[in-house]
Every structure is written in structure tokens, then in C-alpha cells.
Scaffold this motif. Sequence first.
Motif, PDB file in Angstrom:
ATOM      1  N   LYS A 156      12.247  38.349  77.681  1.00  0.00           N
ATOM      2  CA  LYS A 156      13.065  37.730  76.485  1.00  0.00           C
ATOM      3  C   LYS A 156      13.535  39.183  75.665  1.00  0.00           C
ATOM      4  O   LYS A 156      14.559  39.356  75.435  1.00  0.00           O
ATOM      5  CB  LYS A 156      12.880  36.745  75.743  1.00  0.00           C
ATOM      6  N   THR A 157      12.403  40.003  75.840  1.00  0.00           N
ATOM      7  CA  THR A 157      13.385  41.073  75.341  1.00  0.00           C
ATOM      8  C   THR A 157      13.746  41.969  76.187  1.00  0.00           C
ATOM      9  O   THR A 157      14.526  43.081  74.897  1.00  0.00           O
ATOM     10  CB  THR A 157      11.680  42.404  74.601  1.00  0.00           C
ATOM     11  N   ALA A 158      14.094  42.534  76.797  1.00  0.00           N
ATOM     12  CA  ALA A 158      15.020  42.568  78.018  1.00  0.00           C
ATOM     13  C   ALA A 158      16.393  41.937  77.421  1.00  0.00           C
ATOM     14  O   ALA A 158      17.284  43.160  77.474  1.00  0.00           O
ATOM     15  CB  ALA A 158      14.165  42.423  79.521  1.00  0.00           C
ATOM     16  N   ALA A 159      16.552  41.024  77.526  1.00  0.00           N
ATOM     17  CA  ALA A 159      17.640  40.266  77.135  1.00  0.00           C
ATOM     18  C   ALA A 159      17.717  40.385  76.229  1.00  0.00           C
ATOM     19  O   ALA A 159      19.047  40.773  76.094  1.00  0.00           O
ATOM     20  CB  ALA A 159      17.719  38.776  77.419  1.00  0.00           C
ATOM     21  N   THR A 160      17.928  40.630  75.048  1.00  0.00           N
ATOM     22  CA  THR A 160      17.653  40.821  73.797  1.00  0.00           C
ATOM     23  C   THR A 160      18.152  42.202  73.924  1.00  0.00           C
ATOM     24  O   THR A 160      19.028  42.755  73.377  1.00  0.00           O
ATOM     25  CB  THR A 160      16.711  40.789  73.056  1.00  0.00           C
ATOM     26  N   GLN A 161      17.712  42.920  74.152  1.00  0.00           N
ATOM     27  CA  GLN A 161      18.246  44.298  74.521  1.00  0.00           C
ATOM     28  C   GLN A 161      19.657  44.902  75.297  1.00  0.00           C
ATOM     29  O   GLN A 161      20.562  45.781  74.601  1.00  0.00           O
ATOM     30  CB  GLN A 161      17.115  45.839  75.328  1.00  0.00           C
ATOM     31  N   VAL A 162      19.683  44.372  75.694  1.00  0.00           N
ATOM     32  CA  VAL A 162      20.781  44.101  76.659  1.00  0.00           C
ATOM     33  C   VAL A 162      22.140  43.291  76.068  1.00  0.00           C
ATOM     34  O   VAL A 162      23.303  44.275  75.800  1.00  0.00           O
ATOM     35  CB  VAL A 162      20.938  43.163  78.006  1.00  0.00           C
ATOM     36  N   VAL A 163      21.668  42.515  74.829  1.00  0.00           N
ATOM     37  CA  VAL A 163      22.480  41.561  73.649  1.00  0.00           C
ATOM     38  C   VAL A 163      22.702  42.864  72.850  1.00  0.00           C
ATOM     39  O   VAL A 163      24.586  43.191  72.599  1.00  0.00           O
ATOM     40  CB  VAL A 163      21.651  40.986  73.125  1.00  0.00           C
ATOM     41  N   PHE A 164      22.261  43.752  72.617  1.00  0.00           N
ATOM     42  CA  PHE A 164      22.593  44.600  71.291  1.00  0.00           C
ATOM     43  C   PHE A 164      23.640  46.065  72.433  1.00  0.00           C
ATOM     44  O   PHE A 164      24.899  46.138  71.430  1.00  0.00           O
ATOM     45  CB  PHE A 164      21.756  45.522  71.225  1.00  0.00           C
ATOM     46  N   ALA A 165      23.426  46.026  73.428  1.00  0.00           N
ATOM     47  CA  ALA A 165      24.449  46.932  74.489  1.00  0.00           C
ATOM     48  C   ALA A 165      25.549  45.948  74.612  1.00  0.00           C
ATOM     49  O   ALA A 165      27.143  46.477  74.434  1.00  0.00           O
ATOM     50  CB  ALA A 165      24.151  47.045  76.166  1.00  0.00           C
ATOM     51  N   THR A 166      25.341  44.308  74.454  1.00  0.00           N
ATOM     52  CA  THR A 166      27.446  44.118  74.784  1.00  0.00           C
ATOM     53  C   THR A 166      27.610  44.450  73.180  1.00  0.00           C
ATOM     54  O   THR A 166      29.649  43.876  73.295  1.00  0.00           O
ATOM     55  CB  THR A 166      26.843  42.304  74.309  1.00  0.00           C
ATOM     56  N   VAL A 167      27.556  44.318  72.401  1.00  0.00           N
ATOM     57  CA  VAL A 167      28.153  44.106  71.007  1.00  0.00           C
ATOM     58  C   VAL A 167      28.604  45.565  70.834  1.00  0.00           C
ATOM     59  O   VAL A 167      30.008  46.034  70.480  1.00  0.00           O
ATOM     60  CB  VAL A 167      26.281  44.696  69.493  1.00  0.00           C
ATOM     61  N   GLY A 168      28.292  46.729  71.306  1.00  0.00           N
ATOM     62  CA  GLY A 168      28.777  48.074  71.631  1.00  0.00           C
ATOM     63  C   GLY A 168      30.078  47.623  72.426  1.00  0.00           C
ATOM     64  O   GLY A 168      31.501  47.803  71.748  1.00  0.00           O
ATOM     65  N   VAL A 169      29.710  46.998  74.123  1.00  0.00           N
ATOM     66  CA  VAL A 169      30.981  46.655  74.154  1.00  0.00           C
ATOM     67  C   VAL A 169      32.196  46.382  74.014  1.00  0.00           C
ATOM     68  O   VAL A 169      33.372  46.575  73.992  1.00  0.00           O
ATOM     69  CB  VAL A 169      30.268  46.582  76.025  1.00  0.00           C
ATOM     70  N   TRP A 170      31.244  44.752  73.289  1.00  0.00           N
ATOM     71  CA  TRP A 170      32.457  44.181  72.582  1.00  0.00           C
ATOM     72  C   TRP A 170      33.965  44.931  72.005  1.00  0.00           C
ATOM     73  O   TRP A 170      34.739  44.606  71.907  1.00  0.00           O
ATOM     74  CB  TRP A 170      32.441  42.968  72.408  1.00  0.00           C
ATOM     75  N   TRP A 171      33.020  45.642  70.673  1.00  0.00           N
ATOM     76  CA  TRP A 171      33.524  46.347  69.802  1.00  0.00           C
ATOM     77  C   TRP A 171      34.125  46.571  70.521  1.00  0.00           C
ATOM     78  O   TRP A 171      35.816  46.950  69.479  1.00  0.00           O
ATOM     79  CB  TRP A 171      31.951  46.423  68.903  1.00  0.00           C
TER      80      TRP A 171
END
Length: 443
Positions: free
Chosen positions: A174-189
Motif C-alpha cells: 500500500k505504501t508503494a501504491a500511495t507513492q505512485v499516487v503522489f506521482a499521479t498528482v504531478g502528471v495530472w497537474w
Amino acid sequence: MDRKAVRGWIWYDWANSAFATTMLAAVMPVYYEGVAASGLADGAAQSYWANTQSIAMLLVAVLAPLAGAAADLSRSKLRFLIAFTVLGAASSSLMALAGEGDWLLASCLLVLGIVGFSTGNTFYDALLRDGVPEEQRHAVSAKGYAYGYAGGGALLAINLVMILQWEALGFPSKTAATQVVFATVGVWWLLFSLPLFTRWKERPASAEPMRSGPTVLQAAGASFGRIAQSLRSLRRYPELLKYMAAFWLFNDGISTVIVMATIYGAGIGIDSDDLILALLVTQFVGLPATLGFGRLVGRFGAKRMLSASLLIYLGIVILGYFMTTSLHFFVLATLVGLVQGGSQAAARSLYARLVPPDRSGEWFGFLALSSKFTSVLGPLVFSLSATLTGSSRAAILSVAAFFVLGWLLLQRVDFHRGAEQAAARSGDADGPGSGLPPAGLTS
């Protein structure tokens, strides 16, 4: 008006709202409490998070006059917006590198992200003034606000699926998934900012050399001078002064609830998945609730509705003190969604009644900048309360003081008399910009 460019401007709100929902309100606070700040003493994570928010907002407040001056003097506001967008998006994505115990790295990246998000909005707002006729700005701005609700909620929903279904999606943890979530914020933005960045055509730069006008530092100095001038001139508008004092208090309370609610819930043991899901509920309750709140304002008046919303916020804080289960947090998240957007809209409309009509731009600029400075206090009070008492419950209860004092001051404001005072002094040379460069030097 270039309609394609304006649509790009609206989509930017969809883009950067992902930072507000995932990084500030929902996912990052939970991750900070459970992973980045793991190993710290009880209550320390909430205090460090609050201090991070205060430091970030203080930096934004100091940078705001510089950014506003640069926005007006620059030959390309868009370039500044792109730069701060890249800063915010990169900081969000780099948060994927913050692992267990990396609270300092997480705090530093979050500060940079908030600076990119909040300071970038200075240039974003300036583009609206440049590219949209005055009579259409409110409609365009409102549409951007609606897109922001939808965009922030859409990515948060995707992120929630990634976190809840991490195993089915092939993540090692779950930690790894959450870290990827943070990456998606930058890409989305960045991705949804492209329509604005590629379609917006700025006005041709003047051939006149820049040295003929003030420098950015000179203009920023004038901005700080305008703050002092505004404070001095407030004595001529006693009802406005009372309202601004009330606004600084209750607005700080609202912003503190927004940035501290999730990490507070995590600190008292609410399940992390439920915390994120509850914030998603807030996001989607907020849009229709804001529209309904506006109808009630038309029936009962803005002051009554704002007063009622502050009492609801007070109830939220008090109930938060006693909160023990995820169901409690869902109830409180729903209540926040019901009043969050509507209370802010009512507060702005009441303020507009109290400022001289021919100086509304200057006074709204003063409110925006002064609010950035005062917004440091809420998280700071939370942090101090948690440190002194050793209890995050006592810290959340301390936020109640902002709503109590703000509500009491609001009741003392005579808006009819205040409107008369503003109209009587309309055209006077004693407003926030007197003796200073034109209001256009800052945003």
C-alpha cells in the motif's frame, strides 16, 4: 475573447485542484502521519504537519507581493505560471521518494508544492483579468471553480481505488501504491495544464524598455506599503474593520479545519482508507451544497447564512474532539461539504458590500494578501496546543476559538451602515492605494 484559450484557463482549475485534494486534504496527511513521520513521539506528526503548513503560508505571504509585481511588470505572465506549475507538480511527484521516517523530506517537498500552487495562482488570476472581458469574468471564474471541484474529486477517486486495490493492481504494498499516487498528482497537474499553456496568447509586449517603469522590487515594496496604508485607512471604515477582524478569525479556522482534519483523524486512530473516502465525500457534497447554500442566501440573507455556517463549523470542531470512529469522521466530512463553499461565497459577497465601489479591486487585493499572513495562525495554534498539552484532541478544540470570536465579531457588524460608509467615502484618496503606484502593480 479567445474561447479556446479561456477553456484552457478553466481546465487549469481542474488540473491544480488535484494538489489541493490529494496532497493537502486527503492522502498526504494520512501518509505523513503513518509513514513519513513514523517513529516520532505521539502527537509529533500533527505538530510537524501544522508547522509545515504555517511555514509554507508564511513564505507564500512574503512572496505574494513579489509575484504580483512580477505578474504585472512581466512581459509573459504565462511563463511565470508555467514555472510555478512545474515547481508544484515536480514537488508532488517527488513525494514518491519520501519513505518511512522521511518527514523532513516530505515537509520540504510539501512547502515547495504549496509555494508552487499558491504563488502560481497569482499569475493564473492575472491571466483572467487580461484575457476575459469584465462582464464575463464572474461566469468564467465560477465555471473554473466548478471544474476544480470536479477535477480534484476525479483524481482523488482514482487515487482511492489505487490505494484500496493496491494488491489487485500489482503494487508490492500500500505504501508503494500511495507513492505512485503522489506521482499521479504531478502528471495530472501538468497534463491538464497543457490546454492553457498551448492555447493562451498573451498580449504583444510593448517595445518600450522595462527600465522606463518600476522594477519588480520597487513594485513589491509598493505592495507592502499598500498593506500599511490599508491598515491605517481602515479606521475610516469602522464596520469594514470589524468585519475584516471577524473574517481573519473565522477564515483561519476554516482553513485550519481543511488542512488539519485528515492528519488529526489519522492521529486518533481512524482508518486511513476511511479518511480518504470521507474527504472524497466532502468533495462531491460540496458542489451541489454550494449551489443550494446560494439559494438560501437569497432567502435568508448572507449574514444569517454565514453566521449559521460558522456555528456548524463550531459544532464540527467540538464533535471532532469526541470523535472515535470512522462513521463520526464521515458525518463531520459531510457537514464540512455542506458549508465549506457556501460560507466562503457568502463571506466574499458581504465584504463586497463594505468596500468603496471605486476601490473594490484594491480592497479585495488587501483582503487576499492579509488573509495569507493571518492563515499562519491556525496551524500554529494547533501545533502549540498539541505540544503544550500532549493531546491532539485539545489541539483541535483550540480551533473552536477562531469560530467563536469570529462569530461574535460578525454579529456586531452593521452591514447597512457599513455600505453607507463605503458609499460616502467613494472617490476619496484615502484607500489602500493612495500615494502609491496603481493597484495593477499587485495581484
